[in-house]
Design an enzyme around this catalytic site. Structure first.
Site, PDB file in Angstrom:
ATOM      1  N   THR A 102      58.050  98.890  57.892  1.00 13.18           N
ATOM      2  CA  THR A 102      58.905 100.002  58.020  1.00 13.18           C
ATOM      3  C   THR A 102      58.523 101.169  57.808  1.00 13.18           C
ATOM      4  OG1 THR A 102      60.758  98.135  58.485  1.00 13.18           O
ATOM      5  CG2 THR A 102      61.569 100.212  58.271  1.00 13.18           C
ATOM      6  N   GLN A 115      45.149 117.092  46.273  1.00 13.99           N
ATOM      7  CA  GLN A 115      45.477 118.428  45.282  1.00 13.99           C
ATOM      8  C   GLN A 115      45.120 119.860  46.072  1.00 13.99           C
ATOM      9  OE1 GLN A 115      46.348 118.580  42.166  1.00 13.99           O
ATOM     10  NE2 GLN A 115      45.918 116.620  41.744  1.00 13.99           N
ATOM     11  N   ASN A 162      40.706 117.238  41.203  1.00 11.49           N
ATOM     12  CA  ASN A 162      41.690 117.653  40.535  1.00 11.49           C
ATOM     13  C   ASN A 162      42.231 117.390  38.860  1.00 11.49           C
ATOM     14  OD1 ASN A 162      40.465 114.542  41.215  1.00 11.49           O
ATOM     15  ND2 ASN A 162      41.410 113.857  39.581  1.00 11.49           N
ATOM     16  N   SER A 174      48.981 113.492  49.819  1.00 14.72           N
ATOM     17  CA  SER A 174      49.943 113.102  48.894  1.00 14.72           C
ATOM     18  C   SER A 174      51.017 113.865  48.591  1.00 14.72           C
ATOM     19  CB  SER A 174      49.631 112.421  46.966  1.00 14.72           C
ATOM     20  OG  SER A 174      50.288 112.533  46.652  1.00 14.72           O
ATOM     21  N   GLY A 175      52.540 113.350  48.902  1.00 18.55           N
ATOM     22  CA  GLY A 175      53.822 114.167  48.884  1.00 18.55           C
ATOM     23  C   GLY A 175      53.871 114.540  47.325  1.00 18.55           C
ATOM     24  N   CYS A 195      44.801 109.336  34.696  1.00 17.09           N
ATOM     25  CA  CYS A 195      43.765 107.729  35.635  1.00 17.09           C
ATOM     26  C   CYS A 195      43.424 107.438  34.117  1.00 17.09           C
ATOM     27  CB  CYS A 195      43.302 107.617  36.231  1.00 17.09           C
ATOM     28  SG  CYS A 195      44.289 108.592  37.847  1.00 17.09           S
ATOM     29  N   ALA A 231      48.340 109.133  48.699  1.00 14.89           N
ATOM     30  CA  ALA A 231      47.081 109.306  48.709  1.00 14.89           C
ATOM     31  C   ALA A 231      46.137 108.746  48.378  1.00 14.89           C
ATOM     32  CB  ALA A 231      46.805 111.124  48.190  1.00 14.89           C
TER      33      ALA A 231
HETATM   34  C1  LIG Z   1      46.915 112.167  42.202  1.00 14.98           C
HETATM   35  C2  LIG Z   1      45.736 112.325  43.255  1.00 14.98           C
HETATM   36  C3  LIG Z   1      45.967 110.474  44.621  1.00 14.98           C
HETATM   37  C4  LIG Z   1      46.045 109.927  44.132  1.00 14.98           C
HETATM   38  O1  LIG Z   1      47.154 109.927  44.941  1.00 14.98           O
HETATM   39  P1  LIG Z   1      48.629 109.440  45.036  1.00 14.98           P
HETATM   40  O2  LIG Z   1      49.504 109.845  45.880  1.00 14.98           O
HETATM   41  O3  LIG Z   1      48.926 109.026  43.688  1.00 14.98           O
HETATM   42  O4  LIG Z   1      48.290 107.857  44.966  1.00 14.98           O
HETATM   43  C5  LIG Z   1      44.046 111.256  44.904  1.00 14.98           C
HETATM   44  N1  LIG Z   1      43.073 111.823  45.220  1.00 14.98           N
HETATM   45  C6  LIG Z   1      43.495 113.120  44.280  1.00 14.98           C
HETATM   46  C7  LIG Z   1      42.418 114.360  44.092  1.00 14.98           C
HETATM   47  C8  LIG Z   1      44.755 113.715  43.730  1.00 14.98           C
HETATM   48  O5  LIG Z   1      44.932 114.149  42.633  1.00 14.98           O
END
Ligand SMILES: *Cc1c(COP(=O)(O)O)cnc(C)c1O
Length: 407
Positions: free
Chosen positions: A260, A200, A172, A220-221, A346, A92
């Protein structure tokens, strides 16, 4: 945060912590474990099915390409998009950077304005700040005390000069759900793109980019039981959203993201999306029961516990709780059996209270008294009961110590 959660084994240098003393994991907004079904589906693509999905001359390439395209279709289906609107990314953070910088740079001449809000993830805020350094005008909107966007204020702020409005789907830290369709309608009327950081939200609440009118959406995975290091950006095709790429090269992903594709990770994200689509309703009901059990269990035995953010417009798996009269950092140190957080991962290295809680106008004392609890797919009732017991006893002890110190 990691410092404070070290077990005595780790401190004595005995290597990795013993699983049996691992704390109860209640930090599912920071990350989630990869679902074993996802891992299983990924494994063949590291070894026998290792082809480059962009190799068009032989069966190894075709096999990998087919797997990647199936994954793309599964990701698209989860959000009501078509497969060609999905760009795979590293997560993300990258999706947010591509959406915001890509849109702002492409439209810099005629639309030199970017809009976001104070409670966004750092990667959204910093991408917007970078656009400001590149000469765009930036508006960072405040939020209401319940964490939601003020739609009247948004309406006044977005103009014919706005390239992109970036507002997240689910916060988040406090789990509140923004009014996406209403935000989208305002953007549509002013001709601005609506970018939504849905890291989220995907797999937690139903999302339909077409029905909601979203132009760009980040996935985001690892926030939804998929692997770390993979994500996606939905880029609307009709009407077409134009972006300047961040990464140049072989022109993969419709020229928007060269490089890739990591086949195993893409396959993992696809299975993640398929599982989320199939299990979301049932999972949400189960997590919601666990959340009620936790909140009621705590409130039955403790006064002065408030939920931060809107009471109803929220996802089931998040509770940001303010324990009056308690320092949340001290509470975390007192509860090593629980893996929780005092803010977004973070920012927890800094001593500043959470900027998200401050943006709600929460008094600093309550911000510093707040703990984020994230319940997920693998959380059990027994773990919730451990959390209740730990939190109630330690909050009581800290409050007693506090009032003694005050005497
Ligand atoms: C975790 C998160 C991200 C960052 O995602 P990553 O896949 O770890 O880079 C961005 N936005 C929100 C709201 C998140 O919770």
């Amino acid at each position: 945060m990691a410092e404070q959660q070290k077990t005595s084994e780790q401190e004595s240098g005995a290597g990795r912590p013993n699983r049996s003393v691992q704390p109860v994991y209640l930090d599912n907004q920071a990350t989630t474990p990869t679902d074993p079904r996802v891992v299983e589906a990924m494994l063949p693509f590291f070894t026998e099915r290792f082809g480059n999905p962009h190799s068009t001359g032989h069966a190894y390439g075709w096999d990998a390409e087919e797997a990647v395209e199936q994954a793309r279709a599964e990701v698209a289906a989860l959000i009501g998009a078509s497969a060609r609107e999905i760009v795979f990314t590293s997560g993300a953070t990258e999706s947010n950077n591509l959406a915001i910088k890509g849109a702002a740079r492409f439209h810099r001449e005629r639309r030199p304005h970017v809009v976001t809000c104070t409670t966004e993830h750092k990667c959204v805020l910093e991408s917007c700040r970078q656009m400001e350094r590149e000469g765009h005008r930036l508006t960072v909107l405040p939020v209401r005390p319940d964490g939601l966007i003020d739609l009247d204020l948004l309406w006044e702020t977005v103009t014919e000069e706005t390239a992109v409005v970036s507002i997240m789907a689910v916060n988040n830290e406090i789990g509140v759900i923004q009014p996406l369709a209403e935000i989208a309608a305002i953007c549509r009327e002013k001709g601005a793109y609506f970018h939504c950081d849905a890291a989220q939200a995907v797999g937690k609440i139903p999302l339909d980019v077409t029905a909601a009118g979203i132009d760009l959406l980040s996935i985001s995975g690892h926030k939804v039981y998929g692997p770390k290091g993979v994500g996606a950006l939905y880029v609307r095709r009709r009407p077409r959203v134009r972006l300047e790429p961040l990464i140049d090269g072989g022109g993969q992903e419709r020229g928007l993201r060269s490089g890739t594709l990591p086949t195993p990770l893409c396959v993992g994200l696809g299975v993640t999306a398929r599982l989320a689509a199939a299990e979301m309703a049932e999972e949400t009901a189960r997590i919601s029961r666990l959340k009620d059990r936790l909140l009621e269990g705590i409130r039955r035995r403790l006064d002065g516990v408030q939920v931060n953010g809107h009471a109803e417009q929220r996802i089931a798996g998040n509770l940001s709780l303010a324990f009056e009269g308690v320092d949340a950092e001290a509470l975390m140190r007192a509860t090593p059996r629980l893996a929780v957080s005092t803010g977004s991962a973070c920012t927890s290295a800094s001593v500043e209270p959470s900027y998200v809680l401050q943006a709600l106008g929460l008094p600093e004392k309550l911000s510093r008294a707040s703990l984020r609890i994230g319940i997920g797919r693998f959380t059990t009732e027994a773990e919730i009961d451990v959390a209740i017991e730990e939190l109630v006893s330690k909050v009581r002890a800290l409050r007693a110590a506090g009032s003694q110190a005050a005497e």
